[in-house]
Scaffold this active site. Structure first.
Site, PDB file in Angstrom:
ATOM      1  N   ASN A   1      29.149  37.352  29.270  1.00 40.36           N
ATOM      2  CA  ASN A   1      30.519  37.341  29.797  1.00 40.36           C
ATOM      3  C   ASN A   1      31.060  35.920  29.647  1.00 40.36           C
ATOM      4  O   ASN A   1      30.751  35.044  30.444  1.00 40.36           O
ATOM      5  CB  ASN A   1      30.489  37.768  31.272  1.00 40.36           C
TER       6      ASN A   1
ATOM      7  N   ARG B   1      31.478  41.311  27.415  1.00 41.42           N
ATOM      8  CA  ARG B   1      32.674  41.690  28.169  1.00 41.42           C
ATOM      9  C   ARG B   1      33.888  41.154  27.418  1.00 41.42           C
ATOM     10  O   ARG B   1      33.923  39.973  27.051  1.00 41.42           O
ATOM     11  CB  ARG B   1      32.634  41.069  29.557  1.00 41.42           C
TER      12      ARG B   1
ATOM     13  N   ARG C   1      45.533  34.632  43.763  1.00 40.70           N
ATOM     14  CA  ARG C   1      46.690  35.274  43.098  1.00 40.70           C
ATOM     15  C   ARG C   1      47.538  36.023  44.116  1.00 40.70           C
ATOM     16  O   ARG C   1      47.012  36.647  45.036  1.00 40.70           O
ATOM     17  CB  ARG C   1      46.204  36.264  42.034  1.00 40.70           C
TER      18      ARG C   1
ATOM     19  N   GLU D   1      28.906  45.584  37.173  1.00 43.81           N
ATOM     20  CA  GLU D   1      29.584  45.588  35.869  1.00 43.81           C
ATOM     21  C   GLU D   1      28.627  45.254  34.731  1.00 43.81           C
ATOM     22  O   GLU D   1      28.718  45.830  33.651  1.00 43.81           O
ATOM     23  CB  GLU D   1      30.721  44.553  35.888  1.00 43.81           C
TER      24      GLU D   1
ATOM     25  N   HIS E   1      39.505  45.325  35.595  1.00 41.70           N
ATOM     26  CA  HIS E   1      38.319  45.711  36.377  1.00 41.70           C
ATOM     27  C   HIS E   1      37.855  47.113  35.993  1.00 41.70           C
ATOM     28  O   HIS E   1      37.183  47.791  36.776  1.00 41.70           O
ATOM     29  CB  HIS E   1      38.595  45.726  37.901  1.00 41.70           C
TER      30      HIS E   1
END
Ligand code: ADP
Length: 411
Positions: free
Chosen positions: A16, A94, A244, A388, A183
């Site tokens: 990733n 990823r 965020r 994940e 996601h």
């Protein structure tokens, strides 16, 4: 040595790659627990380093300013030392944005690399970093199948009503401006686990999944497919996150710009890096810190948690309307799996859906456990830990098996 994914000792490497960091995990095809995990940080800076976690022990290697290729070389050297490199028979990467092109994971070929590159304008910070990792691994391990797993792919089943913005259509046609969602790998994994845990009918069920980590998104899943989600063209839309803002009135941004002189880059940075829990609390983006501060009377921390849970419950309610039945609201991610307070405050607002907190079960649910946190069962509230990296490994195994069984070569 002729090694394929079907070999008992076959290993899968998951990569990733971020703009200045690189996470990795090494799996055996038969086991969900990784053999080795680690993280390279501050890539390209003089203090760059890579850390390996193996059997509960951590070691750190300085990279002396090396960037992604140097970090991957250090990783391959470590695998060589451990005697595992020769058994690595597939690599999963990823990739953040797959645009409308990728509806599933893909075996990496030169054409697929071009397609990922074509999605770079949609994720200018992420896709180029993902491609750096892919190219460096293709150079380091040129004869091994490599797979791209996209954050956006799971949401490509969203209907047009859920993915269009009410903007002039030319922006969608000419620039690809629409809601994509993110996601997806986590939501897909958790949806599958929840379906098994609740013994749901694969052809008739509905879930709302709240992935709450540093980034937060919620998704409506109907019969295993994403039908709506809170993130949009970028991962900024929707829920309140660590730094965020989530949804905000664009008129408020025009007003801020007019009164402060902030330009577009300044607004973008403020919304992504200075807002959310951090901006609201003026203390931290970390949920644990905020919970501790709120318990000691810090008003900013308490209000940040209140806004976070209010927005989350509002979105969960909205997403439920994209389903034809609601079997469960599922909490996952660092906050969803561990914070009994966030779950309690959110579930307290879901009474209208018939969800009723089980305070004892909720307080005990943390540290990677799965189970019910509601007394109600139809619908229920449950926790399912996400994974994940393992999902990426599973996709990589599945696509590498195609090469083994068909003898196809992609490279
Ligand atoms: P990322 O999105 O980077 O993968 P994680 O899924 O690890 O992030 O989630 C990080 C968030 O989880 C942080 O806000 C952290 O405070 C929160 N978190 C982790 N453990 C707990 C806990 N026990 N209680 C409350 N929040 C927690």
């Amino acid at each position: 040595m002729d090694l394929s994914i079907a070999t008992p000792h076959a290993l899968i490497l998951v990569i990733n790659c971020g703009s200045s960091s690189l996470k990795f995990a090494l799996y055996s095809a038969a086991r969900r627990e990784p053999l080795l995990v680690g993280l390279a940080e501050r890539l390209g800076a003089p203090e760059s380093s890579i850390r390996f976690d193996l059997d509960g022990a951590r070691s750190l290697v300085k990279l002396e300013g090396a960037a992604h290729a140097g970090a991957l070389a250090a990783l391959l050297e470590q695998l060589q030392k451990l005697g595992w490199l020769k058994n690595v028979c597939a690599v999963g990467h990823r990739v953040v944005h797959g645009g409308e092109h990728f509806t599933a994971s893909a075996l990496i070929t030169p054409a697929i690399i071009n397609d990922i590159e074509a999605c770079c304008p949609l994720a200018p910070l992420h896709n180029p970093a993902n491609l750096l990792g892919i190219r460096a691994m293709l150079e380091g391990m040129p004869n091994i199948p490599q797979v791209a797993v996209f954050d956006t792919a799971f949401h490509q089943t969203m209907p047009v009503a859920a993915y269009l913005y009410a903007l002039p259509r030319r922006y969608q046609r000419e620039l690809g401006v629409r809601r994509y969602g993110f996601h997806g790998t986590s939501h897909r994994y958790v949806a599958g686990e929840a379906e098994r845990f609740l013994e749901l009918d694969p052809a008739d069920h509905g879930l709302v999944i709240a992935h709450l980590g540093n980034g937060c998104s919620a998704t409506a899943v109907k019969n295993g497919a994403s039908v709506d989600t809170t993130m949009g063209l970028t991962p900024l839309e929707g829920l309140v996150m660590g730094t965020r803002s989530g949804d905000v009135d664009f008129g408020a941004l025009c007003y801020i710009a007019q009164h402060t002189g902030l330009d577009l880059a300044g607004l973008d940075s403020m919304l992504n890096k200075e807002s959310g829990l951090l901006g609201l609390s003026e203390l931290s983006n970390d949920c644990r810190t905020l919970e501790a501060a709120a318990a000691e009377g810090h008003q900013g921390a308490a209000e940040a948690i209140a806004v976070f849970t209010h927005r989350l419950a509002r979105h969960i309610g909205g997403l439920a309307m994209s389903l034809s039945r609601l079997d469960a609201v599922v909490f996952t991610g660092g906050i969803g799996e561990n914070s009994s307070l966030i779950r309690k405050l959110t579930i307290a607002r879901l009474g209208v859906l018939g969800i009723d907190l089980d305070p004892v079960a909720n307080d005990q649910m943390k540290g990677g456990k799965s189970g019910f946190v509601s007394r109600s069962r139809q619908p229920a509230a449950i926790v399912i830990p996400t994974d994940e990296e393992w999902m990426i490994a599973c996709d990589t195994i599945a696509l590498a098996e195609i090469i083994t069984t068909t003898g196809l070569s992609t490279l």
